[in-house]
Design a protein around this motif. Structure first.
Motif, PDB file in Angstrom:
ATOM      1  N   UNK A 130     -17.930   0.321 -20.091  1.00 26.67           N
ATOM      2  CA  UNK A 130     -18.272   0.741 -18.685  1.00 26.67           C
ATOM      3  C   UNK A 130     -18.924   0.192 -18.586  1.00 26.67           C
ATOM      4  N   UNK A 131     -20.405   0.774 -19.724  1.00 25.06           N
ATOM      5  CA  UNK A 131     -21.463   0.806 -19.366  1.00 25.06           C
ATOM      6  C   UNK A 131     -22.067  -0.474 -19.514  1.00 25.06           C
ATOM      7  N   UNK A 132     -21.555  -0.489 -20.766  1.00 26.29           N
ATOM      8  CA  UNK A 132     -22.270  -2.882 -20.343  1.00 26.29           C
ATOM      9  C   UNK A 132     -22.566  -3.102 -19.364  1.00 26.29           C
ATOM     10  N   UNK A 133     -20.985  -3.163 -18.711  1.00 25.24           N
ATOM     11  CA  UNK A 133     -20.833  -4.422 -17.326  1.00 25.24           C
ATOM     12  C   UNK A 133     -21.788  -3.387 -16.250  1.00 25.24           C
ATOM     13  N   UNK A 134     -21.904  -1.983 -16.438  1.00 26.38           N
ATOM     14  CA  UNK A 134     -21.950  -1.646 -15.404  1.00 26.38           C
ATOM     15  C   UNK A 134     -23.906  -2.069 -14.931  1.00 26.38           C
ATOM     16  N   UNK A 135     -24.167  -2.119 -16.528  1.00 28.39           N
ATOM     17  CA  UNK A 135     -26.280  -2.052 -17.173  1.00 28.39           C
ATOM     18  C   UNK A 135     -26.274  -3.455 -16.272  1.00 28.39           C
ATOM     19  N   UNK A 136     -25.400  -4.435 -17.035  1.00 33.63           N
ATOM     20  CA  UNK A 136     -25.320  -6.255 -16.424  1.00 33.63           C
ATOM     21  C   UNK A 136     -24.967  -6.214 -15.163  1.00 33.63           C
ATOM     22  N   UNK A 137     -24.713  -5.839 -14.295  1.00 33.08           N
ATOM     23  CA  UNK A 137     -24.216  -6.091 -13.448  1.00 33.08           C
ATOM     24  C   UNK A 137     -25.540  -5.397 -12.260  1.00 33.08           C
ATOM     25  N   UNK A 138     -26.072  -4.411 -12.845  1.00 37.50           N
ATOM     26  CA  UNK A 138     -27.796  -3.767 -12.111  1.00 37.50           C
ATOM     27  C   UNK A 138     -28.692  -4.278 -12.491  1.00 37.50           C
ATOM     28  N   UNK A 139     -28.368  -4.606 -13.411  1.00 33.91           N
ATOM     29  CA  UNK A 139     -30.298  -5.269 -14.097  1.00 33.91           C
ATOM     30  C   UNK A 139     -29.925  -6.712 -14.421  1.00 33.91           C
ATOM     31  N   UNK A 140     -28.865  -7.256 -14.228  1.00 31.60           N
ATOM     32  CA  UNK A 140     -28.102  -8.402 -14.591  1.00 31.60           C
ATOM     33  C   UNK A 140     -28.496  -9.670 -16.213  1.00 31.60           C
ATOM     34  N   UNK A 141     -28.497  -8.230 -17.084  1.00 32.83           N
ATOM     35  CA  UNK A 141     -28.628  -8.127 -18.302  1.00 32.83           C
ATOM     36  C   UNK A 141     -28.491  -6.483 -18.935  1.00 32.83           C
ATOM     37  N   UNK A 142     -27.804  -7.261 -19.837  1.00 37.56           N
ATOM     38  CA  UNK A 142     -27.674  -5.855 -20.753  1.00 37.56           C
ATOM     39  C   UNK A 142     -27.573  -6.243 -22.275  1.00 37.56           C
ATOM     40  N   UNK A 143     -28.898  -5.098 -22.996  1.00 35.99           N
ATOM     41  CA  UNK A 143     -28.754  -5.108 -24.825  1.00 35.99           C
ATOM     42  C   UNK A 143     -27.825  -4.276 -25.379  1.00 35.99           C
ATOM     43  N   UNK A 144     -26.935  -4.170 -25.879  1.00 31.80           N
ATOM     44  CA  UNK A 144     -26.360  -3.078 -27.169  1.00 31.80           C
ATOM     45  C   UNK A 144     -27.105  -3.230 -28.036  1.00 31.80           C
ATOM     46  N   UNK A 145     -27.446  -1.874 -28.388  1.00 29.00           N
ATOM     47  CA  UNK A 145     -28.264  -2.064 -29.870  1.00 29.00           C
ATOM     48  C   UNK A 145     -27.239  -0.609 -30.517  1.00 29.00           C
ATOM     49  N   UNK A 146     -26.223  -1.362 -31.636  1.00 29.00           N
ATOM     50  CA  UNK A 146     -25.659  -0.858 -32.281  1.00 29.00           C
ATOM     51  C   UNK A 146     -25.604  -0.070 -33.670  1.00 29.00           C
ATOM     52  N   UNK A 147     -26.624   1.232 -33.819  1.00 28.31           N
ATOM     53  CA  UNK A 147     -27.417   1.852 -34.858  1.00 28.31           C
ATOM     54  C   UNK A 147     -26.085   2.052 -35.938  1.00 28.31           C
ATOM     55  N   UNK A 148     -26.463   2.538 -37.416  1.00 28.14           N
ATOM     56  CA  UNK A 148     -26.272   2.554 -38.029  1.00 28.14           C
ATOM     57  C   UNK A 148     -27.138   2.940 -39.539  1.00 28.14           C
ATOM     58  N   UNK A 149     -26.254   3.889 -40.667  1.00 25.67           N
ATOM     59  CA  UNK A 149     -27.152   3.435 -41.884  1.00 25.67           C
ATOM     60  C   UNK A 149     -25.931   3.764 -42.971  1.00 25.67           C
ATOM     61  N   UNK A 150     -27.079   3.159 -43.852  1.00 26.31           N
ATOM     62  CA  UNK A 150     -26.016   3.073 -45.268  1.00 26.31           C
ATOM     63  C   UNK A 150     -26.670   2.919 -46.883  1.00 26.31           C
ATOM     64  N   UNK A 151     -26.154   3.791 -47.827  1.00 27.31           N
ATOM     65  CA  UNK A 151     -26.688   4.278 -48.527  1.00 27.31           C
ATOM     66  C   UNK A 151     -27.599   2.833 -49.093  1.00 27.31           C
ATOM     67  N   UNK A 152     -28.249   3.059 -50.462  1.00 29.78           N
ATOM     68  CA  UNK A 152     -29.392   1.578 -50.423  1.00 29.78           C
ATOM     69  C   UNK A 152     -28.467   1.064 -51.478  1.00 29.78           C
ATOM     70  N   UNK A 153     -27.767   1.394 -52.147  1.00 24.17           N
ATOM     71  CA  UNK A 153     -27.098   0.341 -52.800  1.00 24.17           C
ATOM     72  C   UNK A 153     -25.125   0.959 -52.869  1.00 24.17           C
ATOM     73  N   UNK A 154     -24.119  -0.212 -52.930  1.00 24.12           N
ATOM     74  CA  UNK A 154     -23.295   0.601 -52.054  1.00 24.12           C
ATOM     75  C   UNK A 154     -22.085  -0.426 -53.383  1.00 24.12           C
ATOM     76  N   UNK A 155     -21.775   0.098 -54.489  1.00 26.95           N
ATOM     77  CA  UNK A 155     -21.082  -1.326 -55.295  1.00 26.95           C
ATOM     78  C   UNK A 155     -20.473  -2.313 -55.139  1.00 26.95           C
ATOM     79  N   UNK A 156     -19.472  -1.251 -54.233  1.00 34.10           N
ATOM     80  CA  UNK A 156     -17.985  -1.623 -54.126  1.00 34.10           C
ATOM     81  C   UNK A 156     -17.846  -2.737 -52.838  1.00 34.10           C
ATOM     82  N   UNK A 157     -19.161  -2.566 -52.024  1.00 36.54           N
ATOM     83  CA  UNK A 157     -19.377  -3.786 -51.254  1.00 36.54           C
ATOM     84  C   UNK A 157     -20.070  -4.820 -51.428  1.00 36.54           C
ATOM     85  N   UNK A 158     -21.381  -4.668 -52.349  1.00 34.53           N
ATOM     86  CA  UNK A 158     -22.136  -5.268 -52.414  1.00 34.53           C
ATOM     87  C   UNK A 158     -23.486  -5.242 -54.196  1.00 34.53           C
ATOM     88  N   UNK A 159     -23.765  -6.759 -53.598  1.00 33.60           N
ATOM     89  CA  UNK A 159     -24.009  -6.441 -55.717  1.00 33.60           C
ATOM     90  C   UNK A 159     -26.237  -5.823 -55.496  1.00 33.60           C
TER      91      UNK A 159
END
Length: 274
Positions: A130-159
């Protein structure tokens, strides 16, 4: 029960932090192992790290519930969009180190997963949509910045170790290329921190679902390695000294997002809002 916090901003940009919550309802906590209750995979302290965002006029949406209750960056239908070879589930059964989340025999069944979707997953996503649509409707554009963090090494997922800044746009589908190029130029200017675009972390369910450049809604995911702002081992302390060093890079990055969004906003709507 309050499951998220939302604060509107003054620009077309919304900051989402879906994995920072630590709340686990008592009935669910009673089914979990001690390892899970320590919550080793939470994206800790991102609210402290991004505390400058409201001053830039950026709205924010943050989850209060733990990702072990339900993962807001997973498809509720169970479809796997995560690039990792061994991704965790909508209601994770194991930690990133493959330790059990639940005591034997107390794993959530289909009915319980459905209940959690309704109680915890859906409210966050309805507010986000709803917020992204409201921003787009109000300003003509919306940008979502999805912030995450992760351990620098996670052998299960990455080498091997990950770059410090991992920018994902769903393999180029969730945001306009000029915006992405501008952000990578900001990151490339740093001599201290490494960066990658759509490398081992290319973006999860959220940006792939909400990013729609043709409809003037752009979505970007940033996975920041935790080693640049906190202790990666328990008790997972926030490191003000490290945060003070990395925060200027984050501020430049977020400022570039805001600047680009204003360039794309319709003049009439921007003038009326200001």
């Amino acid at each position: 029960m309050e499951t998220f916090r939302f604060q509107p901003g003054e620009t077309p940009v919304l900051l989402s932090i879906p994995h920072m919550g630590t709340m686990i309802p008592a009935d669910i906590a009673g089914t979990m192992t001690d390892t899970a209750l320590a919550q080793p995979d939470v994206d800790r302290h991102l609210d402290r790290l991004y505390h400058f965002a409201p001053a830039l006029g950026i709205g924010f949406l943050t989850s209060l519930c733990s990702r072990y209750v339900i993962d807001l960056n997973r498809d509720p239908e169970g479809n796997q969009q995560h690039p990792a070879a061994d991704p965790t589930e909508l209601c994770p059964l194991t930690t990133f180190d493959r330790s059990p989340v639940y005591k034997r025999g107390l794993e959530p069944d289909g009915a319980e997963i459905g209940r959690r979707v309704g109680a915890y997953w859906r409210p966050y996503h309805e507010r986000l949509r709803d917020e992204l649509r409201a921003l787009r409707d109000r300003f003509g554009v919306a940008v979502l910045f999805d912030a995450h963090s992760v351990r620098s090494e996670v052998p299960r997922f990455f080498d091997g170790p990950l770059p410090d800044f991992n920018l994902g746009t769903g393999d180029g589908c969730s945001a306009a290329q000029p915006l992405v190029v501008r952000l990578m130029n900001v990151l490339s200017a740093s001599e201290r921190y490494s960066a990658a675009l759509n490398g081992r972390l290319r973006g999860g369910y959220i940006i792939r679902s909400y990013g729609d450049p043709d409809d003037n809604i752009h979505a970007i995911q940033l996975e920041l390695t935790q080693s640049v702002y906190m202790d990666e081992a328990a008790p997972y302390r926030f490191r003000p000294d490290l945060a003070a060093e990395v925060r200027p890079s984050l501020e430049r990055l977020m400022s570039a997002v805001v600047e680009w969004s204003w360039e794309k906003a319709t003049g009439r709507r921007r003038a009326a809002y200001l």
